[in-house]
Design a protein around this motif. Sequence first.
Motif, PDB file in Angstrom:
ATOM      1  N   THR A 113       1.540  -5.819  -3.697  1.00  0.00           N
ATOM      2  CA  THR A 113       1.854  -5.167  -4.755  1.00  0.00           C
ATOM      3  C   THR A 113       0.708  -5.537  -5.906  1.00  0.00           C
ATOM      4  O   THR A 113      -0.157  -6.240  -5.471  1.00  0.00           O
ATOM      5  CB  THR A 113       3.202  -5.626  -5.478  1.00  0.00           C
ATOM      6  N   SER A 114       0.839  -4.561  -6.915  1.00  0.00           N
ATOM      7  CA  SER A 114      -0.414  -4.699  -8.026  1.00  0.00           C
ATOM      8  C   SER A 114      -0.290  -5.491  -9.205  1.00  0.00           C
ATOM      9  O   SER A 114      -0.993  -5.761  -9.754  1.00  0.00           O
ATOM     10  CB  SER A 114      -0.721  -3.016  -8.540  1.00  0.00           C
ATOM     11  N   ASN A 115       1.005  -6.086  -9.012  1.00  0.00           N
ATOM     12  CA  ASN A 115       1.154  -7.115 -10.137  1.00  0.00           C
ATOM     13  C   ASN A 115       0.765  -8.484  -9.979  1.00  0.00           C
ATOM     14  O   ASN A 115       0.804  -8.940  -8.883  1.00  0.00           O
ATOM     15  CB  ASN A 115       3.002  -7.072 -10.563  1.00  0.00           C
ATOM     16  N   GLY A 119      -1.296   0.938  -9.760  1.00  0.00           N
ATOM     17  CA  GLY A 119      -2.108   0.008 -10.291  1.00  0.00           C
ATOM     18  C   GLY A 119      -3.403   0.322 -11.041  1.00  0.00           C
ATOM     19  O   GLY A 119      -4.160  -0.379 -11.616  1.00  0.00           O
ATOM     20  N   GLN A 123      -2.846  -0.833 -15.492  1.00  0.00           N
ATOM     21  CA  GLN A 123      -2.797  -2.027 -15.070  1.00  0.00           C
ATOM     22  C   GLN A 123      -4.117  -2.609 -14.740  1.00  0.00           C
ATOM     23  O   GLN A 123      -4.243  -3.531 -14.357  1.00  0.00           O
ATOM     24  CB  GLN A 123      -1.942  -2.094 -13.445  1.00  0.00           C
TER      25      GLN A 123
END
Length: 150
Positions: free
Chosen positions: A23-25, A89, A93
């Motif tokens: 994931t991009s977080n 993302g 982000q």
Amino acid sequence: MGFDSIEPYLAWKDRGIIILCRTSNPGGSDLQFVESASGEPLYLHVASMVAEKWNTHGQCGLVVGATFPEELSKVRARVGDAMPLLVPGIGAQGGDIEETVTAGRNIAGTGMMINSSRAILYASSDENWKEEAARVARETRDQINQARAG
């Protein structure tokens, strides 16, 4: 969550399923870099399982964030050219479009569904929000296409 969680969806052979991989977080690293039993990061283990065992009808894709282009490249190398990647993302982000395209495209220069949500949704809070959202969406599309061509 494992195979039993996605198995019912795989029964629909004419439908796709997209599985979280990297994931991009930033907090995704809390779990996705834990070493699997094979000694590799969990996200690469997930990529291998999906590509080698679960994708029997060619209907699986993976979520791999644009904020980690090196990991995106490793996942593409692991799963090959046929598997689509959903790539969140970019935009708010901070994922770089050119790095994302370079890292995640397949041999045909495609293979990704690059997503930008907040940068488009919140392009403006004024009355012109529709026009601004459309403008940012077009600019994002154009930047992706430019990176694909380059």
